[in-house]
Enzyme design. Structure first.
Site, short mmCIF file in Angstrom:
data_model
loop_
_atom_site.label_atom_id
_atom_site.label_comp_id
_atom_site.label_asym_id
_atom_site.label_seq_id
_atom_site.Cartn_x
_atom_site.Cartn_y
_atom_site.Cartn_z
N LYS A 165 46.87 52.92 51.19
CA LYS A 165 47.22 51.86 50.25
C LYS A 165 47.61 52.48 48.92
CE LYS A 165 44.24 49.23 47.96
NZ LYS A 165 44.73 49.16 46.54
N LYS A 173 51.18 43.49 44.29
CA LYS A 173 50.89 42.08 44.01
C LYS A 173 52.00 41.40 43.18
CE LYS A 173 45.88 42.93 43.99
NZ LYS A 173 45.88 44.42 44.05
N ASP A 205 56.20 36.61 40.09
CA ASP A 205 57.24 36.38 39.10
C ASP A 205 58.08 35.21 39.60
OD1 ASP A 205 59.20 36.81 36.99
OD2 ASP A 205 58.48 38.88 36.92
N THR A 254 38.72 40.13 44.61
CA THR A 254 37.30 40.24 44.96
C THR A 254 36.40 40.38 43.74
OG1 THR A 254 37.65 42.61 45.35
CG2 THR A 254 37.67 41.15 47.27
#
Length: 252
Positions: free
Chosen positions: A39, A68, A71, A130
Site C-alpha cells: 500500500k 483517497k 474532489d 479508523t
C-alpha cells in the site's frame, strides 16, 4: 476475482508508511517472498512520485494506491485515469464525494484500462477513517448517529455508484456484508495482531477476528514495518491468518 481462491498472503496489504523510497523498497524487498501487495499512501507518494509505483511493479508487487481522491467529479475522473495508467491493483476515493464522483472514478478506470489492455483496478470507497470515533463523527464532522450506521449507509452508496467495495473498520464488516452482499469487497485497516500496540487508531481488530467476520483484505502497517524483524512479523501474521481460515461458511 473469487476471494475463496486467494491464499492468505494475497489477503494482506502492507502499508509502506515511509517518508522516502529507499526505506520503502528495502522493506518491500525483505517481504518479497511473503506478501505481494504493498500500500502506497500520501506521504510516500508525494515524496517519491510515480517512480515508487514503477519500482514496486518491477519487483513483482501489486500496489494499492491509497490517496483517497475527493474532489469534483471531473477532477477525480482525471486522477482515476492517471492512476489506472500506472497499472495499480486498487485505488480509493472518498464516498463523501457523492454518487457522481464515484461513478466517474470507476468509469474512467474502466475506460483507461480497456484502452491500455490491462486489468481494471479495483476502485474502493473510503467510508469513515479508523481514527474516527462517535464524538468526532457527531461533533466535528457533523454527521449524527453512530459510526457503524454511517459506514453502512456509505457502503450502500458506493455499491450504487458501481464501486468494487469499501474501506471500513473490522467492526462494520458484518453490517456491510448484510447490506451489500458477499461479493462486495471490504478492505480493513486498523488491523493489529494481539502482540502489537494500537497506537492512534480507535476502531481496530485482530487479523483472525477480521477474517472470521468476512473481511476481503487486511491492511497491516506498523505491526510489520516497525517490527525488529519485519519478515518474521509478516510470517507470524500469515500463520495466524492461515489458522483463521474457515473450512466452510461465509464467502471470503
Amino acid at each position: 476475482m473469487c476471494m475463496t481462491n486467494l491464499r492468505p498472503a494475497d489477503k494482506i496489504f502492507v502499508a509502506l508508511d515511509y517518508d522516502n523510497m529507499d526505506d520503502a523498497l528495502r522493506l518491500a524487498d525483505r517481504l518479497g517472498d511473503t506478501i505481494k501487495t504493498m500500500k502506497v499512501g500520501l506521504q510516500l507518494f508525494f515524496k517519491s512520485g510515480p517512480a515508487i509505483l514503477d519500482r514496486l511493479h518491477e519487483r513483482g508487487f501489486q500496489v494499492f494506491m491509497d490517496c483517497k481522491f475527493h474532489d469534483i467529479p471531473n477532477t477525480v475522473a482525471g486522477a482515476s485515469d492517471s492512476v489506472t495508467s500506472h497499472g495499480v491493483y486498487m485505488f480509493n476515493v472518498h464516498v463523501g464525494g457523492g454518487l457522481e464522483m464515484m461513478r466517474r472514478a470507476k468509469q474512467a478506470a474502466v475506460a483507461r484500462a480497456q484502452a491500455l489492455g490491462i486489468a481494471v483496478p479495483k476502485v474502493i470507497g473510503v467510508t469513515q477513517l479508523t481514527s474516527t470515533a462517535k464524538q468526532v463523527l457527531n461533533e466535528e464532522i457533523g454527521i449524527p448517529g453512530d459510526v457503524q450506521s454511517t459506514v453502512i449507509r456509505y457502503a450502500r452508496l458506493a455499491q450504487e455508484a458501481g464501486l468494487d467495495g469499501v474501506v471500513a473498520s473490522g467492526h462494520e464488516i458484518e453490517g456491510i456484508r448484510q447490506a451489500c452482499g458477499d461479493e462486495f469487497l471490504t478492505v480493513i485497516p486498523g488491523i493489529r495482531p494481539v502482540w502489537a500496540a494500537a497506537n492512534d487508531q480507535v476502531r481496530i481488530m485482530t487479523p483472525t477476528d477480521a477474517l472470521r467476520a468476512g473481511a476481503s483484505y487486511l491492511v497491516i502497517g506498523r505491526a510489520i514495518t516497525h517490527a525488529d524483524d519485519p519478515r518474521d512479523a509478516a510470517l507470524r501474521i500469515l500463520e495466524e491468518v492461515q489458522q483463521s481460515e474457515p473450512s466452510e461458511g461465509p464467502h471470503q
